[in-house]
Scaffold this active site. Structure first.
Site, PDB file in Angstrom:
ATOM      1  N   CYS A  34      36.256  47.628  41.868  1.00 44.80           N
ATOM      2  CA  CYS A  34      35.864  48.708  40.963  1.00 44.80           C
ATOM      3  C   CYS A  34      35.232  48.208  39.674  1.00 44.80           C
ATOM      4  CB  CYS A  34      37.079  49.533  40.544  1.00 44.80           C
ATOM      5  SG  CYS A  34      37.862  50.380  41.879  1.00 44.80           S
ATOM      6  N   GLY A  60      31.366  47.371  43.034  1.00 43.44           N
ATOM      7  CA  GLY A  60      31.729  48.417  43.989  1.00 43.44           C
ATOM      8  C   GLY A  60      30.507  49.225  44.369  1.00 43.44           C
ATOM      9  N   ASN A 139      40.420  50.292  37.356  1.00 43.63           N
ATOM     10  CA  ASN A 139      40.024  49.075  38.049  1.00 43.63           C
ATOM     11  C   ASN A 139      41.276  48.223  38.206  1.00 43.63           C
ATOM     12  OD1 ASN A 139      38.189  46.080  37.049  1.00 43.63           O
ATOM     13  ND2 ASN A 139      38.803  46.742  39.057  1.00 43.63           N
ATOM     14  N   GLY A 140      41.623  47.898  39.435  1.00 39.89           N
ATOM     15  CA  GLY A 140      42.820  47.096  39.679  1.00 39.89           C
ATOM     16  C   GLY A 140      43.587  47.644  40.863  1.00 39.89           C
ATOM     17  N   TYR A 280      33.336  34.155  40.869  1.00 40.88           N
ATOM     18  CA  TYR A 280      32.513  34.971  41.747  1.00 40.88           C
ATOM     19  C   TYR A 280      32.317  36.418  41.312  1.00 40.88           C
ATOM     20  CZ  TYR A 280      31.305  37.628  45.947  1.00 40.88           C
ATOM     21  OH  TYR A 280      30.722  38.491  46.828  1.00 40.88           O
ATOM     22  N   SER A 321      25.454  33.918  44.808  1.00 38.58           N
ATOM     23  CA  SER A 321      26.589  33.567  43.962  1.00 38.58           C
ATOM     24  C   SER A 321      26.828  32.063  43.854  1.00 38.58           C
ATOM     25  CB  SER A 321      27.850  34.273  44.466  1.00 38.58           C
ATOM     26  OG  SER A 321      27.967  34.095  45.851  1.00 38.58           O
ATOM     27  N   ASP A 383      28.627  26.875  47.990  1.00 35.45           N
ATOM     28  CA  ASP A 383      28.996  28.288  48.077  1.00 35.45           C
ATOM     29  C   ASP A 383      30.193  28.531  47.158  1.00 35.45           C
ATOM     30  OD1 ASP A 383      28.934  30.907  48.847  1.00 35.45           O
ATOM     31  OD2 ASP A 383      29.282  30.545  50.975  1.00 35.45           O
ATOM     32  N   ASP A 384      30.447  29.819  46.840  1.00 37.79           N
ATOM     33  CA  ASP A 384      31.544  30.102  45.901  1.00 37.79           C
ATOM     34  C   ASP A 384      32.906  30.070  46.563  1.00 37.79           C
ATOM     35  OD1 ASP A 384      32.034  32.992  46.839  1.00 37.79           O
ATOM     36  OD2 ASP A 384      29.899  32.912  46.400  1.00 37.79           O
ATOM     37  N   CYS A 420      44.916  38.773  47.842  1.00 34.51           N
ATOM     38  CA  CYS A 420      45.035  39.316  46.488  1.00 34.51           C
ATOM     39  C   CYS A 420      45.601  40.725  46.578  1.00 34.51           C
ATOM     40  CB  CYS A 420      43.655  39.372  45.826  1.00 34.51           C
ATOM     41  SG  CYS A 420      43.687  40.193  44.217  1.00 34.51           S
ATOM     42  N   CYS A 477      45.612  34.167  36.524  1.00 35.58           N
ATOM     43  CA  CYS A 477      46.132  34.445  37.860  1.00 35.58           C
ATOM     44  C   CYS A 477      45.314  33.594  38.820  1.00 35.58           C
ATOM     45  CB  CYS A 477      45.965  35.923  38.220  1.00 35.58           C
ATOM     46  SG  CYS A 477      46.443  36.220  39.945  1.00 35.58           S
ATOM     47  N   CYS A 480      45.619  33.719  44.773  1.00 31.84           N
ATOM     48  CA  CYS A 480      44.966  33.589  46.083  1.00 31.84           C
ATOM     49  C   CYS A 480      44.778  32.114  46.470  1.00 31.84           C
ATOM     50  CB  CYS A 480      43.653  34.360  46.122  1.00 31.84           C
ATOM     51  SG  CYS A 480      42.613  34.086  44.704  1.00 31.84           S
TER      52      CYS A 480
HETATM   53  S1  SF4 Z   1      42.953  35.099  41.052  1.00 27.04           S
HETATM   54 FE1  SF4 Z   1      42.939  35.757  43.173  1.00 27.04          FE
HETATM   55  S2  SF4 Z   1      44.908  36.790  43.448  1.00 27.04           S
HETATM   56 FE2  SF4 Z   1      44.584  36.655  41.244  1.00 27.04          FE
HETATM   57  S3  SF4 Z   1      43.608  38.575  40.687  1.00 27.04           S
HETATM   58 FE3  SF4 Z   1      41.985  37.111  41.071  1.00 27.04          FE
HETATM   59  S4  SF4 Z   1      41.398  37.391  43.208  1.00 27.04           S
HETATM   60 FE4  SF4 Z   1      43.404  38.361  42.901  1.00 27.04          FE
END
Ligand code: SF4
Length: 504
Positions: A34, A60, A139-140, A280, A321, A383-384, A420, A477, A480
């Site tokens: 989003c 999006g 968004n989230g 990305y 990207s 690549d990303d 994620c 964060c 992932c």
């Molecule tokens: S770092 Fe990875 S798990 Fe964390 S919010 Fe971004 S895409 Fe999601």
């Protein structure tokens, strides 16, 4: 008591094929879900919102919506499937959305009906309260949405959509707060997860980020008015000046008369901004944390070249990207940069009625190899990310068919091993190539001469943390890549998902 202000609604769900063929649907990318944008104190707000959403279209592409408020006609809303440029450019449409305050949203579905957005799931959502109407766009992803929804339905709420974001409106309806910002604050305190929210009343624009600030939100100034947007590129397109980022856990209430009023309604926590925004999701011309996204990506390429050098003739990006990281790799390694793969700029995302033959063409519809450049060369492809590995495999085949002597993949993110749950569309863990294979196994699976990912420390260095990830407690964060989720994914655990800790 104010008059009822139910919005004049021009929402349409007509003329849509039920399952258009999306050439990006099989693309091996994580997808941001989003983008949000809002303005206050600006004449013809809807024109600016449409432009802002257009700049955020990469976040999006399935659907978009705008709500505005005007003294004469009250709240007005339009929600449409498809791209901003196809829906929100006509003078007729803009005339239906008058007013000096408004918000907008573009979406790709992550929660709700995944990949098949229904018009009822398209935001902004509108709610009528005793003190007047309000619209919100989010968004989230709310990680306790299933539990909240169940509880709200049991207590009488009637949901109109399958979107987790609608919970916020229902929580606001149940609040005893005297003002809409008060109700929003109370509602968001009950919500877990990642959220950057923009909302509006008849005269105010409201913005809020979750306590960890996982998803972005910036504040801009436009003449006498104010703008909130997911990224700075959306400020640029409307000619707004970047004032600052909304801080993690901050709520701002903005009006033309009083300006920006800020407070922090949540328990303070250490920021954990999504590191993948740097890799990305965000546009390279956006600024994140005071740094150009383009420059960060170039720095990622440089780190990658230092960590995983390889003797080769050309460095080529996988467009678009991978481009800044490929430039960084080339600058660091001294190996010439070349556009070995060309993206067809005029290919839309969707064929309405594709033949089977077209479906099978997949990646070739979007990318073509520059044969004259590639033939006989040892090629580094930057690549990303690698998600399922399907696109990487097809690109490798195209490069070898074009006569490359060797193919080396260099990936500008660490192996994506975990899904994620914070607003990005990710396949289930079993479908992530890196969750099933080691780096060497992935190399053999893809059939390339070498495959290397940037390390997690290399990525942290590139985003500005010189000591690597664990030099301080993580500032981002990175779940992932690491499986360390900074917000407990409550709903998913209820559904049987095993976190790293639980799996060990
Ligand atoms: S770092 Fe990875 S798990 Fe964390 S919010 Fe971004 S895409 Fe999601």
């Amino acid at each position: 008591m104010p008059e009822a202000t139910s919005p004049r609604d021009t929402t349409l769900a007509k003329d849509l094929p039920s399952h258009p063929f999306d050439i990006d649907a099989d693309s091996d990318k994580l997808r941001e879900e989003c983008g949000v944008f809002g303005v206050v104190g600006v004449t013809e707000a809807s024109n600016f919102i449409a432009l802002g959403l257009h700049a955020l279209q990469h976040r999006g592409q399935e659907a978009g919506g705008i709500v505005t408020y005007d003294e004469t006609s009250g709240f007005n809303q339009a929600r449409r499937m498809g791209l901003v440029r196809d829906n929100f450019t006509s003078a007729d449409m803009m005339a239906m959305l008058p007013g000096e305050v408004g918000i907008g949203h573009v979406r790709y579905s992550t929660a709700g009906h995944k990949g098949q957005t229904a018009i009822r799931d398209v935001q902004p959502f509108f709610g009528e309260f005793s003190m007047g109407g309000a619209a919100i766009a989010h968004n989230g992803n709310i990680t306790n949405a299933i539990a909240l929804r169940k509880e709200l339905i049991e207590r009488g709420s009637i949901f109109q959509s399958s979107s987790d974001s609608e919970c916020i409106i229902h929580l606001m309806a149940r609040s005893m707060g005297r003002t809409i910002p008060d109700r929003m604050e109370e509602a968001l305190r009950k919500v877990e997860g990642a959220f950057s929210v923009v909302a509006m009343t008849r005269s105010k624009l409201i913005g809020c980020r979750d306590p960890l600030g996982v998803r972005p939100l910036v504040l801009g100034k436009l003449g006498d008015g104010w703008v909130l947007a997911s990224e700075t590129c959306a400020l640029d397109i409307v000619g707004a000046d970047l004032i600052r980022e909304i801080e993690p856990g901050e709520m701002v209430v903005i009006s033309a008369e009083t300006g920006v009023q800020s407070h922090f309604p949540f328990r303070r926590a250490k920021s954990r901004f999504c590191i993948f925004e740097h890799v990305y999701f965000s546009r390279p011309d956006s600024i994140l944390g005071g740094r150009s996204v383009y420059e960060t990506r170039e720095a990622i390429g440089r780190e990658l070249a230092k960590e995983s050098p390889v003797d080769a003739d050309l460095v080529c990006p996988v467009p678009d990207s991978g481009t800044p990281a490929a430039i960084g790799f080339s600058l660091e390694s001294g190996i010439p940069y070349a556009m070995g793969i060309i993206r067809n700029q005029y290919m839309g995302r969707t064929f309405i009625e594709p033949s089977e033959q077209i479906r099978n063409m997949g990646v070739r519809l979007k990318l073509n190899v520059n044969r004259a450049l590639i033939r006989g060369k040892r090629v580094i492809l930057v690549d990303d990310s690698v998600v399922r590995g399907t696109t990487s495999q097809k690109i490798k085949e195209m490069i070898l068919e074009a006569g490359a002597a060797e193919v080396h993949f260099r990936i500008a993110s660490p192996p994506t091993q975990w899904p994620c749950f914070y607003g990005v569309d990710t396949p289930e863990r079993e479908k992530l190539l890196a969750a099933r294979m080691t780096e060497d196994e992935m190399r053999d699976h893809l059939g390339v001469d070498s495959l290397k990912f940037i390390s997690i420390d290399g990525l942290y260095r590139a985003v500005g943390q010189s000591g690597g990830r664990d030099a301080k407690s993580p500032q981002y964060c990175d779940a992932c890549f690491t499986g360390e989720y900074p917000i407990t994914p409550t709903d998913m655990i209820e559904r049987g998902f095993k976190t790293k800790v639980a799996a060990e």
